[in-house]
Design an enzyme around this catalytic site. Structure first.
Site, mmCIF file in Angstrom:
data_model
loop_
_atom_site.group_PDB
_atom_site.id
_atom_site.type_symbol
_atom_site.label_atom_id
_atom_site.label_comp_id
_atom_site.label_asym_id
_atom_site.label_seq_id
_atom_site.Cartn_x
_atom_site.Cartn_y
_atom_site.Cartn_z
ATOM 1 N N HIS A 227 0.809 -1.216 0.000
ATOM 2 C CA HIS A 227 0.000 0.000 0.000
ATOM 3 C C HIS A 227 0.845 1.269 0.000
ATOM 4 C CE1 HIS A 227 -3.384 -2.652 0.840
ATOM 5 N NE2 HIS A 227 -4.017 -1.743 0.167
ATOM 6 N N CYS B 195 -7.685 -1.834 -13.471
ATOM 7 C CA CYS B 195 -7.253 -0.724 -12.610
ATOM 8 C C CYS B 195 -6.135 -1.106 -11.635
ATOM 9 C CB CYS B 195 -8.446 -0.157 -11.843
ATOM 10 S SG CYS B 195 -9.215 -1.356 -10.752
#
Ligand code: PEP
Ligand code: MG
EC number: 2.7.3.9
Length: 543
Positions: free
Chosen positions: A195, A502
């Site tokens: 992340h 995506c």
């Protein structure tokens, strides 16, 4: 250590930056620390205790309502009894008195006081009252988490030119990061799909991951030069390194500006005439503005987790609607796909108290959480429906595995739209992030208007390599033939149903020809990458 030092890691987001080290330590670990406070800090610590109590009480009431709907009144009463305990003025006064006498931080006061209270209950003969010890432990945990939630916001007010230095960054830690203050991120553990890396790319700032012993070497306030392409960090650079940085940095910036100007406008069409749409992945108004400035054809993924993770209480429909309207306003008139909340695994908002799981990434996550908490789903659907009156909205369901993951949501969306008198419902889409979903597209397509392939999770679940696991990064290959084959299957089996992609793979210029050869013609990438990806498409050839 005063001499210059060069550290090597993996470059996971390109760019060069100069800034001052801000050392970020896991909030929960830091919060459990004991520290003395002085006279001037007493009032502030009391306020923290009061705020945590208000916060926990509000969440207990929400939990009670949820339990009442699911398991009946008896289960709800457990939470209401806990809430009532926090109304007990003697407990609150005791906490404050301990703080004044002992002069220790709020976390430590709470830990001590509740431990004592729990042990008193556990010594009683009545088995029912003995059980109350566990409720008191739980209250203590909730209060400590709430205090940690307040402290997690330390990233909200970082000074300008900060280089964030961390062991590991989780989504909840990073919700407040902003490109206006943070110029680079470096982390001991962070592969390409972690992340921290993803966020840095979205912010368009350099990031270097996999730097061993980083926190032993770098100290708060150290001057750092970061090269996110080379994967290099220079600690306390000497005059020569600084001069080189200024020259190289200036040159890079000029090159980048020229490239952006040349590439952002117009459609992206391959050398052999295939048009590819390039949309942007965003999470805030700041990102949406950047996406528009850099020529994105749409918003292919609006991640809603940062908003929900930043909230200290369960956000209301009005709050979420306001956030969406404010964030999306620069993107009026273009396609926008808002993803329903993808929590669970490593993202657990403090107000939901999701129980720990043995295999978090294989547990209750994404749509599985939404099916479990209907009010969480409804808040989002209602807000998105409101917003759909003004914007071209699509709704994406995260982490779909089975038909049932879609059917219930589609039905609820219809009901809510009818109640609100909305005849033109937003498009409904499924994220394809599990091999099961990828291989069931021919079945799933009857329930949705579009698909969006999330290659980050699809890679994690296909290659059996955790995206946050630094020990198996060599298995996390998001352009592996197995992944490209799954993409090809999805595109073929979707038929007329539009498919976009995506995951981070969409933003990798060097994989563009191979990616487009799967048949995919719609991509969504970090806003800062839109011009580069348009450029890569214009140079790609589709066989
Ligand atoms: C993905 O999994 O590829 C994706 C786009 O979702 P996220 O990275 O937010 O899990
Ligand atoms: Mg995902």
């Amino acid at each position: 250590m005063n001499a210059m030092l060069i550290l090597k890691g993996e470059g996971v987001s390109p760019g060069v930056a100069k800034g001052t080290a801000f050392i970020y330590i896991d909030v929960l670990k830091r919060d459990t620390e004991f520290y003395k406070i002085d006279d001037a800090q007493i009032a502030g610590e009391k306020v923290r205790i009061e705020k945590a109590i208000v916060d926990v009480r509000r969440n207990l009431i929400i939990d009670a309502k949820r339990m009442e709907g699911k398991l009946g009144k008896e289960s709800a009463d457990i939470f209401l009894a806990q809430e009532a305990m926090l109304l007990d003025r003697t407990i609150i006064e005791d906490l404050k008195k301990t703080l004044e006498v002992e002069r220790i931080n709020a976390e430590h006061v709470i830990r001590m006081a509740f431990r004592l209270l729990a042990s008193r209950f556990r010594e009683l003969n009545d088995p029912v009252l003995r059980e109350r010890g566990d409720d008191i432990d739980d209250l203590s945990r909730r209060l400590l988490l709430s205090l940690a939630g307040i402290q997690a916001h330390s990233l909200e007010h970082l000074p300008a030119n900060t280089v964030l230095v961390a062991s590991r960054l989780l989504p909840s830690d990073t919700v407040f990061l902003s490109r206006t203050t943070t110029v680079a991120v470096i982390a001991e553990f962070a592969g390409r799909a972690a992340h921290a890396a993803l966020l840095a790319r979205e912010l368009g700032i350099p990031c270097v991951g996999g730097v061993p012993k980083l926190l032993d070497i770098v100290h708060a306030g150290d001057l750092l030069l970061v090269d996110g392409a080379k994967g290099e960090v220079i600690v306390k650079p000497d005059a020569q390194a600084l001069q080189h940085y200024e020259e190289a940095g200036g040159e890079l910036q000029r090159e980048k500006d020229a490239r952006v100007r040349a590439c952002r406008a117009g459609r992206a069409i391959t050398c052999d005439g295939c048009a590819v749409s390039v949309m942007a992945n965003v999470r805030s108004r700041e990102d949406v503005e950047l996406a528009m400035e850099l020529g994105a054809d749409g918003i292919g993924l609006f991640r809603t987790e940062p908003f929900f993770m930043a909230a200290k209480h369960f956000p209301s429909e009005q709050e979420f609607t306001r956030f969406l309207l404010e964030s999306l306003s620069p993107a009026r008139g273009i396609r926008i796909d808002v993803r329903l909340l993808d929590i669970g695994a490593d993202k657990n908002p403090i107000y939901l108290h999701l129980p720990p799981e043995p295999d978090p990434f294989l547990g209750r996550r994404g749509v599985r959480v939404l099916r479990e908490y209907p009010e969480l789903l409804e808040t989002q659907l209602s807000a998105v429906l409101q917003v759909s009156r003004q914007f071209q909205i699509g709704i994406l369901i995260p982490m779909v595995t089975t038909e049932d993951d879609i059917v219930g949501i589609a039905a609820r969306l219809r009901e809510l739209a009818d109640n609100m008198g909305i005849h033109e419902r937003p498009r409904l889409g499924a994220m394809i992030e599990t091999p099961a979903a990828a291989l069931s597209v021919s079945m799933l397509r009857q329930y949705v208007d579009f698909f969006s392939i999330g290659t980050n999770d699809l890679t994690q679940y296909t290659m059996a390599a955790g995206r946050e696991s630094s020990t198996v990064t060599e298995y996390f290959i998001d352009d592996h033939p197995a992944i490209l084959r799954l993409i090809e299957i999805v595109v073929q089996e979707a038929g007329d149903t539009p498919v976009s992609l995506c995951g981070e793979l969409a933003g990798r210029a060097n994989a563009m020809s191979r990616l487009l050869n799967t048949g995919i013609r719609s991509l969504s990438v970090a806003a800062s990458l839109v011009p580069d990806i348009k450029n890569a498409i214009r140079h790609a050839r589709v066989l």
